[in-house]
Scaffold this active site. Structure first.
Site: not given
Length: 282
Positions: A62-64, A79, A95
């Site tokens: 997972g990002t950002t 995100d 997240k």
């Protein structure tokens, strides 16, 4: 050494109130490090205590995520996309997590260990508060999270990197605070803003251009939306706002009033305004 009827981990800085150290001592197989194949650093007793296992299957990442200060405290956002290699594994991943009444954390890295670390850290803070009768200081919470990141180092060697971004409201200073970490558990405080993940650099570029001190909450939300959208345009691992499927970033503000979610309806309205502004500017 013993306290409250159980063995204490060697070198423990706090002998009674760390749930993570208690778990590492008595049920090490339940720690994220053991469950995901690593060996807890804090309680490694011998070469045969735990078994490591490779990961033959791709793991979602997972990002950002980002955080910055505003007039009343600090905003933290992320995100919703998780990826497995070149494929999208999840479009609605959370997240950003509330960890107690005055703190929150966001995560970037291997999704499974990230989620478990967030849950375990929340329990760690609740455990401390129940045993000691008071909440940890903002800096104390940041230190506890650093210990958990440090214990995750064996998983890092297997490619399961977990990097958190921690924010809290410091009642003594009457301001929000931001802490970032490296993979060894080192923690560093940011004075204005920071972002991590594969799109973190792109998000930071926009924050450098748009960030101002003493932003209102609404202005802060607009900047966070712009930063995440900017990252999504440049980074395939980052998902931007999707009005058609009603997928918007996770966003929370941490202030003297506690931790509050930014409602999806607010994000939808502000995102539509930003789209109209961009059309007029182009």
């Amino acid at each position: 050494m013993q306290s409250s009827g159980f063995d204490l981990p060697p070198g423990s800085p706090d002998h009674c109130s760390s749930f993570f150290q208690f778990l590492s001592t008595h049920r090490p197989e339940l720690t994220p490090m053991a469950r995901w194949g690593g060996q807890p650093i804090l309680q490694q007793r011998g070469p045969h205590d735990y078994q490591s296992s490779p990961f033959p299957q791709p793991v979602a990442h997972g990002t950002t995520v980002l955080a910055f200060k505003y007039a009343d405290g600090v905003l933290i956002a992320g995100d919703r996309r998780a990826t497995e290699g070149f494929q999208i594994a999840e479009n609605r991943m959370e997240k950003v997590y509330k960890t107690d009444d005055f703190s929150a954390m966001a995560i970037a890295g291997a999704a499974g260990p990230c989620l478990e670390m967030a849950k375990l850290f929340s329990i760690e803070l609740e455990h401390y508060e129940k045993l000691d009768g008071v909440q940890l200081s903002c800096e104390g919470k940041a230190n506890r999270l650093g210990q958990m990141v440090k214990a995750n180092l064996p998983l890092v060697m297997q490619g399961l990197v977990v990097i958190p971004l921690f924010v809290g409201y410091d009642a003594k200073r009457a301001q929000g605070r931001i802490f970032k970490y490296d993979i060894t558990g080192g923690r560093y405080e940011e004075t204005e803003f920071h972002s991590i993940g594969s799109g973190g650099k792109d998000a930071r570029l926009l924050l450098k251009e748009r960030y101002q001190k003493d932003l209102t909450e609404q202005a802060a939300v607009r900047i966070a939306l712009r930063a995440l959208a900017n990252a999504a345009e440049e980074d395939v691992g980052t998902g931007g706002p999707d009005p058609i499927r009603r997928i918007y970033p996770s966003m929370k503000v941490v202030s003297g009033q506690g931790v509050q979610d930014i409602e999806e309806s607010t994000l939808a309205t502000l995102w539509e305004e930003l789209v109209q502004t961009r059309r007029q500017e182009s």
